[in-house]
Each structure stands twice: as structure tokens, then as C-alpha cells.
Design an enzyme around this catalytic site. Structure first.
Site, short mmCIF file in Angstrom:
data_model
loop_
_atom_site.label_atom_id
_atom_site.label_comp_id
_atom_site.label_asym_id
_atom_site.label_seq_id
_atom_site.Cartn_x
_atom_site.Cartn_y
_atom_site.Cartn_z
N ASN A 1 -3.53 6.17 5.89
CA ASN A 1 -4.32 6.94 6.86
C ASN A 1 -5.19 6.00 7.71
OD1 ASN A 1 -6.50 6.24 5.29
ND2 ASN A 1 -6.82 8.27 4.43
N HIS B 1 -1.09 -40.31 19.22
CA HIS B 1 0.26 -39.73 19.16
C HIS B 1 1.27 -40.75 19.69
CE1 HIS B 1 -2.04 -35.99 18.94
NE2 HIS B 1 -0.92 -35.28 18.75
N ASP C 1 14.32 9.30 5.65
CA ASP C 1 13.06 9.17 4.92
C ASP C 1 13.30 8.84 3.45
OD1 ASP C 1 11.41 9.58 7.05
OD2 ASP C 1 10.93 11.66 6.59
N GLN D 1 -10.81 0.23 0.33
CA GLN D 1 -11.21 -0.61 -0.81
C GLN D 1 -10.01 -1.29 -1.45
OE1 GLN D 1 -11.82 2.57 -0.34
NE2 GLN D 1 -11.42 3.86 -2.11
N HIS E 1 3.63 16.07 7.51
CA HIS E 1 2.95 14.91 6.93
C HIS E 1 1.45 14.93 7.20
CE1 HIS E 1 6.00 12.27 5.33
NE2 HIS E 1 6.77 12.47 6.37
N GLN F 1 8.39 16.18 10.16
CA GLN F 1 7.36 15.16 10.36
C GLN F 1 5.98 15.79 10.52
OE1 GLN F 1 8.23 11.81 9.67
NE2 GLN F 1 9.79 13.25 9.00
N GLU G 1 -0.48 -36.85 28.24
CA GLU G 1 -1.54 -35.93 27.77
C GLU G 1 -2.81 -36.68 27.40
OE1 GLU G 1 0.01 -33.52 24.58
OE2 GLU G 1 1.16 -32.25 25.94
N SER H 1 3.03 10.00 11.47
CA SER H 1 4.49 10.11 11.65
C SER H 1 4.85 10.80 12.96
CB SER H 1 5.07 10.92 10.50
OG SER H 1 4.72 10.31 9.28
N GLU I 1 8.90 6.77 16.78
CA GLU I 1 9.20 6.22 15.45
C GLU I 1 10.62 6.64 15.04
OE1 GLU I 1 7.00 8.06 12.29
OE2 GLU I 1 7.33 6.39 10.91
N HIS I 2 10.88 7.96 15.11
CA HIS I 2 12.21 8.49 14.76
C HIS I 2 12.78 9.20 15.98
CE1 HIS I 2 9.76 8.94 10.98
NE2 HIS I 2 10.75 8.20 10.53
N TYR J 1 0.86 -1.18 0.00
CA TYR J 1 0.00 0.00 0.00
C TYR J 1 0.90 1.23 0.00
CZ TYR J 1 -3.66 3.29 0.56
OH TYR J 1 -4.52 4.32 0.31
N1 LIG Z 1 5.08 5.47 8.26
C1 LIG Z 1 5.46 5.77 7.01
O1 LIG Z 1 6.41 5.24 6.52
C2 LIG Z 1 4.67 6.74 6.22
C3 LIG Z 1 5.10 7.11 4.93
C4 LIG Z 1 4.31 7.98 4.21
C5 LIG Z 1 3.12 8.45 4.76
N2 LIG Z 1 2.76 8.08 6.02
C6 LIG Z 1 1.50 8.48 6.61
O2 LIG Z 1 0.48 7.87 5.83
C7 LIG Z 1 -0.68 8.68 5.87
C8 LIG Z 1 -1.15 8.91 4.44
O3 LIG Z 1 -2.46 9.38 4.44
P1 LIG Z 1 -3.15 10.00 3.16
O4 LIG Z 1 -4.53 10.37 3.57
O5 LIG Z 1 -2.26 11.04 2.60
O6 LIG Z 1 -3.19 8.84 2.06
P2 LIG Z 1 -3.83 7.37 2.05
O7 LIG Z 1 -3.48 6.80 0.73
O8 LIG Z 1 -3.46 6.60 3.26
O9 LIG Z 1 -5.41 7.59 2.10
C9 LIG Z 1 -6.13 8.11 1.05
C10 LIG Z 1 -7.38 7.25 0.80
O10 LIG Z 1 -8.23 7.29 1.94
C11 LIG Z 1 -9.56 7.06 1.50
N3 LIG Z 1 -10.48 7.96 2.20
C12 LIG Z 1 -10.36 9.30 2.35
N4 LIG Z 1 -11.43 9.78 3.01
C13 LIG Z 1 -12.24 8.72 3.26
C14 LIG Z 1 -13.50 8.56 3.92
N5 LIG Z 1 -14.14 9.60 4.46
N6 LIG Z 1 -14.03 7.33 4.03
C15 LIG Z 1 -13.39 6.26 3.51
N7 LIG Z 1 -12.20 6.35 2.86
C16 LIG Z 1 -11.64 7.57 2.75
C17 LIG Z 1 -9.61 7.35 0.03
O11 LIG Z 1 -9.97 6.19 -0.66
C18 LIG Z 1 -8.19 7.74 -0.35
O12 LIG Z 1 -7.80 7.07 -1.51
C19 LIG Z 1 -0.28 9.97 6.61
O13 LIG Z 1 -0.73 9.85 7.95
C20 LIG Z 1 1.25 9.95 6.58
O14 LIG Z 1 1.84 10.58 7.71
C21 LIG Z 1 3.50 7.22 6.74
N1 LIG Z 2 8.53 10.19 7.49
C1 LIG Z 2 7.70 9.19 6.84
C2 LIG Z 2 7.60 7.99 7.75
O1 LIG Z 2 7.11 8.34 8.98
C3 LIG Z 2 8.27 8.71 5.54
C4 LIG Z 2 8.37 9.74 4.46
C5 LIG Z 2 8.12 9.59 3.13
N2 LIG Z 2 8.41 10.76 2.53
C6 LIG Z 2 8.83 11.60 3.44
N3 LIG Z 2 8.81 10.98 4.62
ZN LIG Z 3 8.82 12.02 6.45
#
Ligand SMILES: NC(=O)c1ccc[n+]([C@@H]2O[C@H](COP(=O)([O-])OP(=O)(O)OC[C@H]3O[C@@H](n4cnc5c(N)ncnc54)[C@H](O)[C@@H]3O)[C@@H](O)[C@H]2O)c1
Ligand SMILES: N[C@H](CO)Cc1c[nH]c[nH+]1
Ligand SMILES: [Zn+2]
Length: 434
Positions: free
Chosen positions: A218, A424, A365, A195, A266, A263, A419, A241, A331-332, A134
Site C-alpha cells: 500500500n 590516469h 495473477d 516498519q 483489490h 482488479q 581531461e 492494481s 499494468e494489465h 514484501y
Molecule cells: N502489483 C501487485 O502485484 C500487487 C499484488 C498484490 C497486492 N497489490 C496491491 O498491494 C496493496 C496491498 O495493500 P494492503 O493495505 O492490503 O497491505 P500492505 O501489506 O501493503 O499494508 C498493510 C500495512 O500497512 C500499514 N499501515 C496501515 N495503516 C497505516 C497507517 N495509518 N500508518 C502507517 N502504516 C499503516 C500496517 O503496518 C499494515 O501492516 C493493494 O493496493 C493491492 O492492490 C499489488
Molecule cells: N492483480 C494483482 C497485481 O496487480 C496480483 C494479484 C494477486 N492476487 C490476485 N491478484
Molecule cells: Zn489481481
């Protein structure tokens, strides 16, 4: 604008409860999200492609006639690689090379040993047949996450890597597709949210089911991953993050403010924390935050994150800073101090540790080499960064010689009869010398 930032002192009597309140982020308490995700999963499981199309139209505002149209062909990935500016291609290739070589160090090998009577015991390591990645794409596009998810899967030897990424309003990000080409992703579908997780878990007419789903997202993605666990494997439930900086007060406050922003930008829910024994340094970083915030492109997200979830924490000394950090298990973790090696000895829980004033978390990152998919929300207490080991599994190997079966058959017989499991016992006893 002046942003208000929580200030805490580890010596205050209510420090424990204040810290717990600051850290609270539970991705399972929102019943509405749970309900909505369960509905999406059920619909995709029972109606396949038709439901994927409906939810993609509803949440990503994309109207198409068939899920096949959401698949990006190999030619399309190669075209994206040619389309992106040269400096982006070179940077992606350099990052990919460093990520690959770091992860090659994580490769596990099968092993076995033989006992004196010829009995063989061992462990066979096998890559997953099919992995689902994903890649988030709602609020920002993440080509770096494509590399971080796909390269360890390929190093592990996964036969087929299937990537999903949302393209809200149908806007395809060429750098994301170029990263997929560089990392050798086998199939790419531009579908996101719960989905996409459902399609990977249950399979649809067009999207194949996978054995394990990895990658951040998310709350809808995280909740969906939690729900499908068991049908498929998952890597972890990654929350927003986080960055925690421990600073001795000698680093440029602007550098630290920007590290906290890195961070915070994000997500409104991202968490940035600074711990220092030097109260005047905390003041200086607060001043830098207020000075630099208006210059930021994502100022609104940063402001929301900093004002609701950030904190400046004063401690007595660096040892106390390490103790507080261990409770948070970030995390970091940046150790922006004179002697990071000495301080690292006191760190027990962190997804990734960034050593010294010059090691900006942002390098991790993108291109340092280690993975940027890391445990969040305190889960570094018991889990690790995404790695090659997440894409491999182990089978035990057991091979008894006749004399080994005689020797161990007697032990098994006693335990089985203890047992009350006679089949067995008798199965083992058949192989015992009469
Ligand atoms: N840990 C990591 O390595 C890392 C790296 C990059 C991003 N992140 C995190 O990932 C997250 C990304 O979130 P994002 O929103 O940008 O993208 P995402 O791809 O996780 O979510 C977007 C999707 O959420 C769905 N959505 C939105 N609103 C909705 C609703 N009301 N009901 C049902 N589905 C819904 C939609 O289908 C959309 O395609 C952020 O929190 C970011 O900090 C973490
Ligand atoms: N900091 C995120 C992980 O928590 C990863 C990322 C992607 N691009 C930039 N930063
Ligand atoms: Zn980052």
C-alpha cells in the site's frame, strides 16, 4: 444500487484533459503519509527491534514481547503446508511449477570474448546475496505474491531470501506460509508496512538487512521503498492494481464486467478501464456491472473503485483503442478481440498483455507463469515485470594483454591528458611499450 461510471469519447474536445484527470494518482503528494513514513524509518533505523514492536502494535494491533516471536520457523512453514486443504496445496504447487519454468527462460549467463591481441572483455552475472520480499497482507492475503516474488529470486540464485508479511490482529494465513515453504523462502517475519521496509533496509537486532527489497504494497510500503532506495535497491514503486480491456464488442459483456471487477476488488484506488468502438457494447457492460455488483463479496471496494477511477471509453476503431491504451500504459491489458496478434503489433506500453477472449487477466495473477508484479501508473513506458534479472547484477570484465595495454594505453593517455587527469595518463603510459 446503480454505480455511476465515467464515460469518455476519444473524439470529445476535452478528451486529453479528462483522461489525464482520470489517470492522476500520485503516491508522493500526501504529506501526512510522507511525514509518518519518515518518522517510522527514522525510529526503526535508530531503535531497531523496539521500534518494530511499537509500530506493529500500533498499526497491526499485535502485542508481543520480542521480534524473534514474529519469525516463522521452517517447522511452522511445513506445518502450514500440511494444514491447508489438499486442493489448495496442489494449486499452489502447480502455479509454482509454471512460474518457475517461465522464469527459468529469463536466466542470464555470464559471457566474454577475446580480441586478436589476447585482450578479454566480458560480463559476469552474479545473484544478490540477500533479497527482501514484501508480501502485502493488510486488506487481503496474497499467497500468489509469495510465489511471484520468491521464485524468480531462487531461480536467479539468491543465497538468502527474507520475506516480510503483516498479520493484522495476529491472524496468520497458512496459505501464505505454505507458499513460502513451496518457494523455498529462507526466513519469514510477520511484520508489515513501512516498519518492515525499514527493518529490511537498515537491519535490526533480529531482522537482517538485505541488498534489495521487492514486492508490492500500500501507500505506506510504496513511500517507504522510495525513501530507502539508495541504501538498498528496489524493484519499482507499485501503485494500485489496474486493468485495461480493449474489446471489439463481441465478447460476453458479463465476462468483461467481471474482468474489470477482478482488479477493482483489490483496492478502492484500483483502476479498471474498458475501451471499445461499439457504444452499445459499452452500454451492455455497464448493465452487466450493475447486475453483477450486488453478487460480489467485495462489492463495497469494487463500487468505490469503479465509481471513482473506472471509465468506459468509446473510440473510432481498434487502432485508436491501441493509441489510447499506449498513452495509459496499463499494468494489465486484455485484448478481447477476434485477432489479438494483429492488435498486439500496435501495443507499445503495457506490463502484461492478455491475448484473446479466453485469456482472463486473473489467470496471469495466479498460474499462467509470467510474473504478476508489474509496472503500474503509466510506468510500463519505461519499466518491466519483476523477473530473474531483478535479482542479479552484472560486473564488467576487462583483461588486457601486454600488446592490448600498449595499443589502448596510447588512446587512454591522449583522452586522460585531454581531461587534465595526469595520474590516469601516467598509469596507462607505464604499460605502453617504450
Ligand atoms: N502489483 C501487485 O502485484 C500487487 C499484488 C498484490 C497486492 N497489490 C496491491 O498491494 C496493496 C496491498 O495493500 P494492503 O493495505 O492490503 O497491505 P500492505 O501489506 O501493503 O499494508 C498493510 C500495512 O500497512 C500499514 N499501515 C496501515 N495503516 C497505516 C497507517 N495509518 N500508518 C502507517 N502504516 C499503516 C500496517 O503496518 C499494515 O501492516 C493493494 O493496493 C493491492 O492492490 C499489488
Ligand atoms: N492483480 C494483482 C497485481 O496487480 C496480483 C494479484 C494477486 N492476487 C490476485 N491478484
Ligand atoms: Zn489481481
Amino acid at each position: 444500487m446503480t454505480v455511476s461510471i465515467t464515460r469518455l469519447n476519444a473524439s470529445q474536445s476535452d478528451f486529453d484533459s479528462s483522461l489525464a484527470k482520470l489517470l492522476a494518482w500520485d503516491d508522493s503528494v500526501d504529506h501526512q503519509v510522507n511525514e509518518s513514513v519518515r518518522h517510522i524509518l527514522h525510529e526503526v533505523k535508530t531503535r531497531g527491534d523496539a521500534a518494530v514492536l511499537e509500530f506493529t502494535e500500533k498499526f497491526d494491533r499485535l502485542t508481543i514481547a520480542s521480534v524473534a516471536e514474529l519469525e516463522m520457523s521452517h517447522d511452522r512453514l511445513q506445518k502450514a503446508l500440511k494444514n491447508i486443504p489438499g486442493d489448495q496445496r496442489v494449486a499452489l504447487e502447480q502455479a509454482a511449477e509454471r512460474i518457475r519454468s517461465y522464469h527459468e527462460h529469463q536466466s542470464q549467463t555470464s559471457w566474454q570474448y577475446q580480441e586478436e591481441d589476447g585482450t578479454v572483455l566480458g560480463q559476469k552475472v552474479t545473484p544478490l546475496d540477500r533479497a527482501g520480499l514484501y508480501v502485502p497482507g493488510g486488506k487481503a492475503a496474497y499467497p500468489s505474491s509469495v510465489l511471484m516474488n520468491a521464485i524468480p529470486a531462487k531461480v536467479a540464485g539468491v543465497s538468502e531470501v527474507v520475506m516480510v508479511v503483516p498479520t493484522p490482529d495476529g491472524v496468520v494465513n497458512d496459505m501464505v506460509l505454505a507458499a513460502a515453504a513451496i518457494a523455498g523462502v529462507d526466513r519469514v517475519f510477520t511484520v508489515g508496512g513501512a516498519q518492515a521496509v525499514a527493518a529490511l533496509a537498515y537491519g535490526t537486532e533480529t531482522i537482517p538487512s538485505v541488498d534489495k527489497i521487492v514486492g508490492p504494497g500500500n501507500i505506506f510500503v510504496a513511500t517507504a521503498k522510495r525513501e530507502v532506495f539508495g541504501t538498498v535497491g528496489i524493484d519499482m514503486i507499485a501503485g494500485p492494481s489496474e486493468i485495461l480491456v480493449i474489446c471489439d464488442g463481441e465478447t460476453d459483456p458479463d465476462w468483461i464486467a467481471m474482468d474489470l471487477f477482478s482488479q477493482a476488488e483489490h483496492d478502492e484506488q484500483a483502476q479498471s478501464i474498458l475501451i471499445s468502438p461499439d457504444a452499445s457494447f459499452l452500454d451492455a457492460v455497464e448493465a452487466s456491472i450493475n447486475k453483477l455488483l450486488p453478487t460480489m463479496e467485495r462489492a463495497e471496494i469494487i463500487e468505490a473503485s469503479i465509481s471513482s477511477r473506472a471509465a468506459l471509453i468509446q473510440v473510432a476503431d481498434l487502432s485508436e483503442a491501441a493509441a489510447v491504451s499506449n498513452r495509459i500504459a496499463p499494468e494489465h491489458l486484455e485484448l478481447s478481440v477476434e485477432d489479438p496478434e494483429a492488435l498486439m503489433a500496435e501495443i507499445r506500453h503495457a506490463g502484461a498483455i492478455f491475448m484473446g477472449r479466453y485469456t482472463a487477466e486473473a489467470l496471469g495473477d495466479y498460474c499462467a507463469g509470467p510474473n504478476h508484479v508489474l509496472p503500474t501508473s503509466g510506468t510500463a513506458r519505461f519499466s518491466s515485470p519483476l523477473g530473474v534479472y531483478d535479482f542479479q547484477k552484472r560486473s564488467s570484465i576487462i583483461g588486457f594483454s601486454a600488446s592490448g595495454a600498449d595499443r589502448m594505453g596510447r588512446v587512454a593517455s591522449v583522452l586522460a591528458r585531454g581531461e587534465g587527469l595526469t595520474a590516469h595518463a601516467r598509469s596507462a603510459e607505464y604499460r605502453v611499450k617504450k
